[in-house]
Design a protein around this motif. Structure first.
Motif, PDB file in Angstrom:
ATOM      1  N   TRP A 158       0.835  -1.201   0.000  1.00 22.77           N
ATOM      2  CA  TRP A 158       0.000   0.000   0.000  1.00 22.77           C
ATOM      3  C   TRP A 158       0.871   1.253   0.000  1.00 22.77           C
ATOM      4  O   TRP A 158       0.572   2.230  -0.684  1.00 22.77           O
ATOM      5  N   GLN A 159       1.966   1.226   0.772  1.00 22.52           N
ATOM      6  CA  GLN A 159       2.861   2.382   0.784  1.00 22.52           C
ATOM      7  C   GLN A 159       3.474   2.607  -0.591  1.00 22.52           C
ATOM      8  O   GLN A 159       3.642   3.748  -1.034  1.00 22.52           O
ATOM      9  N   GLY A 172      -2.440   5.970   1.651  1.00 19.99           N
ATOM     10  CA  GLY A 172      -2.378   4.598   1.170  1.00 19.99           C
ATOM     11  C   GLY A 172      -2.198   3.606   2.297  1.00 19.99           C
ATOM     12  O   GLY A 172      -2.932   2.620   2.400  1.00 19.99           O
ATOM     13  N   THR A 173      -1.222   3.864   3.170  1.00 18.27           N
ATOM     14  CA  THR A 173      -0.947   2.907   4.244  1.00 18.27           C
ATOM     15  C   THR A 173      -2.041   2.911   5.306  1.00 18.27           C
ATOM     16  O   THR A 173      -2.389   1.852   5.840  1.00 18.27           O
ATOM     17  N   GLY A 176      -5.076   1.139   3.721  1.00 12.75           N
ATOM     18  CA  GLY A 176      -4.747  -0.281   3.645  1.00 12.75           C
ATOM     19  C   GLY A 176      -4.776  -0.933   5.012  1.00 12.75           C
ATOM     20  O   GLY A 176      -5.286  -2.050   5.176  1.00 12.75           O
TER      21      GLY A 176
END
Length: 275
Positions: A158-159, A172-173, A176
């Motif tokens: 995700w990162q 993103g992280t 996720g």
């Protein structure tokens, strides 16, 4: 780079690195809109991020020292890898691998075609929907202590999406992590720690490349931007970690949607150049 541009980009980096709105997107937008350039370019962005990542080191220094100590003891076989701190240390390293590997493989695309503002606007819109979905539907019961190797790898993937401007490393992280069942504040904390090796590696790599160029200049502006990013970034981390314990990410979703729509309009009427 002018002093005004350096100051403005440093402020923008500090304000946007840790909230899920994409700092690289904002650097691009500010550079194109006000200075008719690429926001300092990908090299400047990577170096400037060293300021905000230094803020992470200072804010979480007790956690970082504890994790490193546990990792060293585990490597020396004086502590089992099942120890929570040793496991988290290992998973931070494992979670860094995807963005490092993909960053090297797609380096040319990241520094070139991916910095198209049509792509940035699309990612701002798409990941606004992803964050909204994760924030409203995820169970959010797990904490950092519940990390598994599988989760660490997926956090890293995700990162890695943040290599595309507009996605957002934290967005993103965090999204996720929430989709995997982690609480907002736990996902944010791990996101910040996960970014340390990735951002420092990228920033130092770009820094070495710039220093090796003949007759390098503009280092005063870079230094000012980086210091500003550090000071403002530290304040943003302190605020965000408190905010996430009692609030949702909905305001950031609305902001991303509004910015995406504005970008689409400006690009469509020719008021802003995509490249």
């Amino acid at each position: 780079m002018s002093w005004l541009e350096a100051v403005l980009l440093g402020i923008v980096q500090g304000l946007t690195e840790f909230i899920p709105v994409s700092s690289s997107a904002h650097q691009l937008i500010v550079g194109r809109l006000f200075f008719d350039n690429d926001g300092g370019g990908s090299a400047f962005t990577a170096i400037n991020q060293l300021g905000t990542e230094t803020a992470v080191l200072v804010y979480f220094w007790r956690d970082i020292v504890r994790l490193i100590r546990a990792g060293v003891l585990a490597l020396r076989r004086r502590l089992p890898w099942s120890d929570p701190d040793a496991r988290e240390f290992l998973l931070v390293i494992i979670g860094t691998l995807p963005i490092g590997i993909l960053g090297l493989i797609f380096k040319n695309a990241i520094e070139g075609p991916a910095r198209n503002l049509w792509i940035t606007a699309s990612m701002l819109l798409l990941f606004a929907l992803v964050i909204a979905y994760a924030d409203s539907t995820a169970r959010q019961t797990k904490q950092v202590q519940d990390l598994t190797t599988r989760d660490g790898i997926f956090f890293g993937l995700w990162q890695a999406l943040a290599l595309i401007p507009g996605v957002s490393r934290s967005g993103g992280t965090m999204s996720g992590g929430m989709l995997m069942g982690y609480r907002r504040e736990s996902a944010a904390r791990y996101s910040f720690l996960l970014a340390i090796p990735a951002v420092w590696s990228s920033g130092l790599f770009e820094l070495a490349g710039e220093v090796s160029k003949p007759n390098p200049d503009g280092w005063g502006q870079v230094a000012v931007a980086t210091v500003l990013a550090f000071v403002i970034g530290y304040a943003v981390i302190a605020w965000l970690m408190r905010y996430l314990t009692t609030h949702t990410l909905r305001p950031f979703v609305f902001y991303r949607l509004g910015l995406a729509v504005l970008l689409f309009v400006l690009l469509s009427v020719g008021a802003l150049q995509a490249t």
